[in-house]
Design an enzyme around this catalytic site. Structure first.
Site, PDB file in Angstrom:
ATOM      1  N   ASP A   1     -13.888   6.294  -1.588  1.00  0.00           N
ATOM      2  CA  ASP A   1     -12.923   6.235  -0.506  1.00  0.00           C
ATOM      3  C   ASP A   1     -12.285   7.598  -0.241  1.00  0.00           C
ATOM      4  O   ASP A   1     -11.905   7.914   0.883  1.00  0.00           O
ATOM      5  CB  ASP A   1     -11.857   5.253  -1.002  1.00  0.00           C
ATOM      6  N   ASP A   2     -12.160   8.407  -1.280  1.00  0.00           N
ATOM      7  CA  ASP A   2     -11.377   9.641  -1.173  1.00  0.00           C
ATOM      8  C   ASP A   2     -12.232  10.876  -0.935  1.00  0.00           C
ATOM      9  O   ASP A   2     -11.854  11.771  -0.207  1.00  0.00           O
ATOM     10  CB  ASP A   2     -10.606   9.890  -2.482  1.00  0.00           C
TER      11      ASP A   2
ATOM     12  N   ARG B   1      -6.193   9.849 -10.955  1.00  0.00           N
ATOM     13  CA  ARG B   1      -5.480  10.585  -9.886  1.00  0.00           C
ATOM     14  C   ARG B   1      -5.046   9.543  -8.870  1.00  0.00           C
ATOM     15  O   ARG B   1      -5.736   9.295  -7.900  1.00  0.00           O
ATOM     16  CB  ARG B   1      -6.421  11.631  -9.269  1.00  0.00           C
TER      17      ARG B   1
ATOM     18  N   ALA C   1     -10.209  15.437  -1.819  1.00  0.00           N
ATOM     19  CA  ALA C   1      -9.837  14.985  -0.480  1.00  0.00           C
ATOM     20  C   ALA C   1      -9.971  16.138   0.529  1.00  0.00           C
ATOM     21  O   ALA C   1     -10.606  15.982   1.575  1.00  0.00           O
ATOM     22  CB  ALA C   1      -8.422  14.431  -0.499  1.00  0.00           C
TER      23      ALA C   1
ATOM     24  N   LYS D   1      -5.648  -1.842  -2.162  1.00  0.00           N
ATOM     25  CA  LYS D   1      -6.778  -1.569  -1.254  1.00  0.00           C
ATOM     26  C   LYS D   1      -7.465  -2.885  -0.889  1.00  0.00           C
ATOM     27  O   LYS D   1      -7.863  -3.110   0.251  1.00  0.00           O
ATOM     28  CB  LYS D   1      -7.790  -0.640  -1.926  1.00  0.00           C
TER      29      LYS D   1
ATOM     30  N   GLU E   1     -12.167   4.632  -6.375  1.00  0.00           N
ATOM     31  CA  GLU E   1     -10.860   4.972  -5.826  1.00  0.00           C
ATOM     32  C   GLU E   1     -10.060   5.816  -6.805  1.00  0.00           C
ATOM     33  O   GLU E   1      -9.939   5.459  -7.985  1.00  0.00           O
ATOM     34  CB  GLU E   1     -10.099   3.668  -5.535  1.00  0.00           C
ATOM     35  N   ASP E   2      -9.537   6.904  -6.297  1.00  0.00           N
ATOM     36  CA  ASP E   2      -8.558   7.698  -7.040  1.00  0.00           C
ATOM     37  C   ASP E   2      -9.028   8.113  -8.430  1.00  0.00           C
ATOM     38  O   ASP E   2      -8.269   8.035  -9.412  1.00  0.00           O
ATOM     39  CB  ASP E   2      -7.205   6.963  -7.071  1.00  0.00           C
TER      40      ASP E   2
ATOM     41  N   ASN F   1      -0.342  11.713  -0.119  1.00  0.00           N
ATOM     42  CA  ASN F   1       0.355  10.461  -0.409  1.00  0.00           C
ATOM     43  C   ASN F   1       0.931  10.494  -1.812  1.00  0.00           C
ATOM     44  O   ASN F   1       0.407  11.203  -2.669  1.00  0.00           O
ATOM     45  CB  ASN F   1      -0.642   9.287  -0.322  1.00  0.00           C
TER      46      ASN F   1
ATOM     47  N   ASN G   1      -4.989   7.687   7.501  1.00  0.00           N
ATOM     48  CA  ASN G   1      -5.207   7.117   6.170  1.00  0.00           C
ATOM     49  C   ASN G   1      -6.528   6.374   6.175  1.00  0.00           C
ATOM     50  O   ASN G   1      -6.847   5.678   7.147  1.00  0.00           O
ATOM     51  CB  ASN G   1      -4.058   6.158   5.828  1.00  0.00           C
TER      52      ASN G   1
ATOM     53  N   TYR H   1       0.877  -1.174   0.000  1.00  0.00           N
ATOM     54  CA  TYR H   1       0.000   0.000   0.000  1.00  0.00           C
ATOM     55  C   TYR H   1       0.915   1.226   0.000  1.00  0.00           C
ATOM     56  O   TYR H   1       2.091   1.130  -0.341  1.00  0.00           O
ATOM     57  CB  TYR H   1      -0.913  -0.117   1.238  1.00  0.00           C
TER      58      TYR H   1
HETATM   59  N1  LIG Z   1      -4.448  10.315   3.839  1.00  0.00           N
HETATM   60  C1  LIG Z   1      -5.433   9.810   3.144  1.00  0.00           C
HETATM   61  O1  LIG Z   1      -6.119   8.868   3.566  1.00  0.00           O
HETATM   62  C2  LIG Z   1      -5.746  10.398   1.810  1.00  0.00           C
HETATM   63  C3  LIG Z   1      -4.885  11.261   1.205  1.00  0.00           C
HETATM   64  N2  LIG Z   1      -5.192  11.785  -0.014  1.00  0.00           N
HETATM   65  C4  LIG Z   1      -4.187  12.621  -0.650  1.00  0.00           C
HETATM   66  O2  LIG Z   1      -4.670  13.918  -0.830  1.00  0.00           O
HETATM   67  C5  LIG Z   1      -3.955  14.513  -1.892  1.00  0.00           C
HETATM   68  C6  LIG Z   1      -4.914  15.348  -2.710  1.00  0.00           C
HETATM   69  O3  LIG Z   1      -5.868  14.555  -3.342  1.00  0.00           O
HETATM   70  P1  LIG Z   1      -7.055  15.216  -4.198  1.00  0.00           P
HETATM   71  O4  LIG Z   1      -7.830  16.142  -3.361  1.00  0.00           O
HETATM   72  O5  LIG Z   1      -7.814  14.147  -4.846  1.00  0.00           O
HETATM   73  O6  LIG Z   1      -6.184  15.987  -5.289  1.00  0.00           O
HETATM   74  P2  LIG Z   1      -6.494  17.300  -6.084  1.00  0.00           P
HETATM   75  O7  LIG Z   1      -5.432  17.410  -7.115  1.00  0.00           O
HETATM   76  O8  LIG Z   1      -7.909  17.328  -6.500  1.00  0.00           O
HETATM   77  O9  LIG Z   1      -6.318  18.456  -5.010  1.00  0.00           O
HETATM   78  C7  LIG Z   1      -5.118  19.048  -4.680  1.00  0.00           C
HETATM   79  C8  LIG Z   1      -5.416  20.400  -4.075  1.00  0.00           C
HETATM   80  O10 LIG Z   1      -4.194  20.970  -3.645  1.00  0.00           O
HETATM   81  C9  LIG Z   1      -4.132  22.303  -4.124  1.00  0.00           C
HETATM   82  N3  LIG Z   1      -2.766  22.707  -4.361  1.00  0.00           N
HETATM   83  C10 LIG Z   1      -1.930  22.296  -5.327  1.00  0.00           C
HETATM   84  N4  LIG Z   1      -0.781  22.994  -5.255  1.00  0.00           N
HETATM   85  C11 LIG Z   1      -0.898  23.825  -4.221  1.00  0.00           C
HETATM   86  C12 LIG Z   1      -0.052  24.814  -3.665  1.00  0.00           C
HETATM   87  N5  LIG Z   1       1.159  25.050  -4.151  1.00  0.00           N
HETATM   88  N6  LIG Z   1      -0.504  25.511  -2.624  1.00  0.00           N
HETATM   89  C13 LIG Z   1      -1.732  25.284  -2.114  1.00  0.00           C
HETATM   90  N7  LIG Z   1      -2.576  24.365  -2.604  1.00  0.00           N
HETATM   91  C14 LIG Z   1      -2.163  23.652  -3.646  1.00  0.00           C
HETATM   92  C15 LIG Z   1      -4.906  22.288  -5.425  1.00  0.00           C
HETATM   93  O11 LIG Z   1      -5.324  23.601  -5.761  1.00  0.00           O
HETATM   94  C16 LIG Z   1      -6.049  21.389  -5.042  1.00  0.00           C
HETATM   95  O12 LIG Z   1      -7.043  22.129  -4.390  1.00  0.00           O
HETATM   96  C17 LIG Z   1      -3.270  13.377  -2.647  1.00  0.00           C
HETATM   97  O13 LIG Z   1      -1.878  13.396  -2.383  1.00  0.00           O
HETATM   98  C18 LIG Z   1      -3.862  12.140  -2.048  1.00  0.00           C
HETATM   99  O14 LIG Z   1      -2.949  11.066  -1.992  1.00  0.00           O
HETATM  100  C19 LIG Z   1      -6.366  11.506  -0.655  1.00  0.00           C
HETATM  101  C20 LIG Z   1      -7.259  10.646  -0.081  1.00  0.00           C
HETATM  102  C21 LIG Z   1      -6.981   9.985   1.156  1.00  0.00           C
HETATM  103  C1  LIG Z   2      -4.998   6.914   0.723  1.00  0.00           C
HETATM  104  C2  LIG Z   2      -5.708   7.260  -0.487  1.00  0.00           C
HETATM  105  O1  LIG Z   2      -6.763   6.714  -0.765  1.00  0.00           O
HETATM  106  C3  LIG Z   2      -5.161   8.289  -1.340  1.00  0.00           C
HETATM  107  O2  LIG Z   2      -4.130   8.871  -1.037  1.00  0.00           O
HETATM  108  O3  LIG Z   2      -5.789   8.528  -2.376  1.00  0.00           O
HETATM  109 MG   LIG Z   3      -7.394   7.161  -2.707  1.00  0.00          MG
END
Ligand SMILES: NC(=O)C1=CN([C@@H]2O[C@H](COP(=O)(O)OP(=O)(O)OC[C@H]3O[C@@H](n4cnc5c(N)ncnc54)[C@H](O)[C@@H]3O)[C@@H](O)[C@H]2O)C=CC1
Ligand SMILES: CC(=O)C(=O)O
Ligand SMILES: [Mg+2]
Length: 560
Positions: free
Chosen positions: A248-249, A136, A292, A154, A225-226, A399, A443, A82
């Site tokens: 999930d996200d 994504r 997210a 997953k 997912e993603d 991540n 997570n 993972y």
């Molecule tokens: N910890 C967890 O369980 C999870 C973590 N994530 C992580 O969240 C992250 C984002 O995922 P999404 O929302 O789907 O992506 P996304 O690409 O839709 O969103 C990214 C956001 O960050 C902003 N951003 C980008 N560059 C920036 C900067 N320089 N300054 C400020 N804001 C900035 C963008 O404008 C956007 O609003 C990914 O890395 C993903 O792995 C997602 C789901 C679960």
């Molecule tokens: C953990 C997860 O689902 C993500 O980073 O998209």
């Molecule tokens: Mg995800």
């Protein structure tokens, strides 16, 4: 073209044990020793990606041993199957690919998706599918069909973390093109060599896909997912009341639930520190406002709602930031729809871009990163958060680790041990001034296995917002005294099965209350579950969990 996992025999080979096939040894084969041998072989591999490839081969050769080792060594294996390693596995999937695994459904299958799904050899067993379109993957962008391993990873956690049977899992990647040139130009790329299909084409494809999924697998729950943010929101809204599915996200779903639980425990720590804020006075700054970030922000509002605050009051405790800076009503250039809800009405410009300036303006008690911006939380940011708060809450949740906003060691050092921390991907413990600090891992893996198990066992027709909220409450309350004393905000990973069982119980109860459950269950069976008290229901859930068989030493002395 559809790419089911080979023929029926091939899939069975990769999903069922090939025990006892090592007959050329003239002694009875000692599987317990072989488990140790395999663990050693894994540890000899040089890089995490080598280890991933080794484990992927093991899963195909000897799945029972793979799942046994995974469940016994969760802390060591989870980062390999993972995040973070799954990110590298996806980026390199066309290079490390060995054999068909899971189901790839291509845009070229449009019009005959149902036939393709029919080719899956374990139709009657299928209960949970993880479906990605590769658009994504973690924060790594559009990886096209290379995204398939995220579905595999997953589902491995469903198996290890909630005892779902391997044959009940269905990993799917939708191959609808990629806009990433490096993949399109890669001679080894496995997917369609074209840019992503248009939104209209995708819409038609998704409708056909979901309808076909229901017809072929009537008992299946679908986890999206993603998907890229626009599609994540769009398809969840479109399908959540029509099909058994959740994301999930995004939205008020998996990630939101886990972070709400962790925030709850972190806020307790911060508020009980000397000069800590009153629980109602927490202010949360979200750095990153994609599916997210906004999904988590909406779920975290429950923290304030549960304190008796109104929706407007709860919303007012939250600030969001994207790549253009603080999000506010009337910001020049306009806002995407999903960002409007949290757009500040009490700020009218000029735009503030610098995170440090935004922190000075908001004075947050908590800073949450879902931005994909590696290292964005610098020593100056952590220093300022520590000046403002006796126990600053900082969750860099992007991540994989290569995109994490703040590494744990830096967080501890720069805050002089004051930080209350959770990251999306795992980190090792850190020593600071003679004390050991353990990171939290915020997570969604802490909830989706239990939500899926509960939805499966109750045959829930829908995964509802209330189920997800109760999953968060259950997770938040699952810390043992020892974990609390160690300053943890999430339970140790080794206890994930216990946690998943408890989450499954609350999901089943919610299905009973909302009457969304027991679609396929006989009336007597549903009544039996309803009549069980919580302890009885918990042991019912535990009994239903699949356990990989223990590898055993030979009991009969071998004859040469
Ligand atoms: N910890 C967890 O369980 C999870 C973590 N994530 C992580 O969240 C992250 C984002 O995922 P999404 O929302 O789907 O992506 P996304 O690409 O839709 O969103 C990214 C956001 O960050 C902003 N951003 C980008 N560059 C920036 C900067 N320089 N300054 C400020 N804001 C900035 C963008 O404008 C956007 O609003 C990914 O890395 C993903 O792995 C997602 C789901 C679960
Ligand atoms: C953990 C997860 O689902 C993500 O980073 O998209
Ligand atoms: Mg995800």
């Amino acid at each position: 073209m559809a790419q089911a996992s080979g023929d029926k025999k091939g899939v069975a080979g990769s999903r069922q044990a090939s025990q006892g096939e090592l007959g050329y040894f003239k002694t009875q084969f000692d599987r317990a020793t072989h488990a140790q041998r395999t663990l050693q072989q894994l540890r000899y591999q040089s890089t995490p990606l080598d280890k991933y490839v080794f484990l992927s081969g093991l899963k195909a050769r000897d799945p029972k041993l793979f799942y046994h080792l995974l469940s016994q060594n969760l802390a060591e294996f989870t980062p390999l199957v993972y995040t973070p390693t799954i990110g590298a596995a996806c980026q390199n999937y066309s290079k490390i690919y060995h054999r068909p695994e899971g189901l790839v459904i291509s845009y070229k299958d449009k019009g005959r998706i149902k036939n393709v799904l029919e080719s899956w050899p374990f139709k009657d067993e299928a209960r949970i599918a993880v479906v990605t379109d590769g658009s994504r993957i973690l924060g790594l962008g559009d990886l096209g069909v290379n995204g398939l391993p995220i579905s595999l990873g997953k589902l491995d956690l469903y198996i290890a973390g909630a005892g779902i049977r391997p044959l009940s899992t269905l990993p799917i990647c939708l191959d609808v093109g990629t806009n990433t040139e490096v993949h399109l130009n890669d001679p080894l790329y496995l997917g369609l060599r074209q840019t992503r299909i248009s939104p209209n084409e995708m819409n038609e494809f998704m409708h056909e896909f979901m309808q076909a999924m229901r017809e072929v697998f009537p008992k299946l729950l679908v986890q999206f997912e993603d998907f890229s943010t626009d599609n994540a929101f769009y398809y969840l809204d479109l399908f959540k009341n029509r099909y058994r599915c959740f994301n999930d996200d995004a939205s008020i779903q998996g990630t939101g639930s886990v972070i709400l639980a962790g925030f709850h425990n972190a806020a307790d720590i911060a508020s009980s520190a000397p000069q800590g804020p009153d629980p109602r006075d927490h202010k949360i700054l979200f750095y990153g406002a994609g599916s997210a970030g906004i999904g988590v922000a909406k779920q975290v509002m429950s923290y304030f709602l549960n304190l008796g605050m109104s929706e407007e009051e709860a919303k007012a405790r939250i600030w969001t930031v994207d790549s253009k800076g603080l999000i506010y009503d009337g910001r020049p250039g306009g806002l995407y729809k999903h960002k409007e809800y949290f757009a500040r009405k009490d700020y009218s410009g000029p735009p503030i871009k610098s995170l440090l300036q935004i922190i000075d303006y908001v004075k947050p008690t908590a800073l949450l990163g879902l931005s994909t911006q590696k290292g964005a939380f610098t020593s100056a940011i952590v220093g300022r958060m520590t000046e403002l708060n006796p126990r600053p809450i900082i969750f860099p949740l992007s991540n994989p680790s290569s995109l994490c906003e703040l590494e744990f060691a830096d967080a501890v050092n720069w805050s002089k041990g004051k930080v209350v921390y959770a990251s999306g991907s795992p980190y090792d413990s850190v020593e600071f001034e003679g004390k050991t600090y353990e990171p939290g891992q915020g997570n969604n893996m802490y909830v989706f296995p239990g939500i899926g198990l509960g939805a499966i066992l109750s045959s829930a027709t829908r995964v509802t917002g209330k189920m997800i909220e109760r999953a968060a409450t259950s997770l938040a309350g699952s810390l043992t005294e020892e974990e609390k004393e160690a300053g943890l905000i999430y339970p140790r990973l080794a206890r994930i099965r216990e946690v998943s069982a408890e989450i499954a119980v609350v999901v089943i109860r919610q299905a009973q209350e909302e009457r969304t459950g027991f679609l396929f269950q006989d009336v007597d069976g549903a009544k039996r579950l309803r009549d069980l008290d919580d302890a009885g229901l918990l042991s019912y859930v535990r009994d239903k969990m699949w356990n990989p068989p223990q590898p055993t030493a030979p009991t009969v002395p071998s004859k040469l």
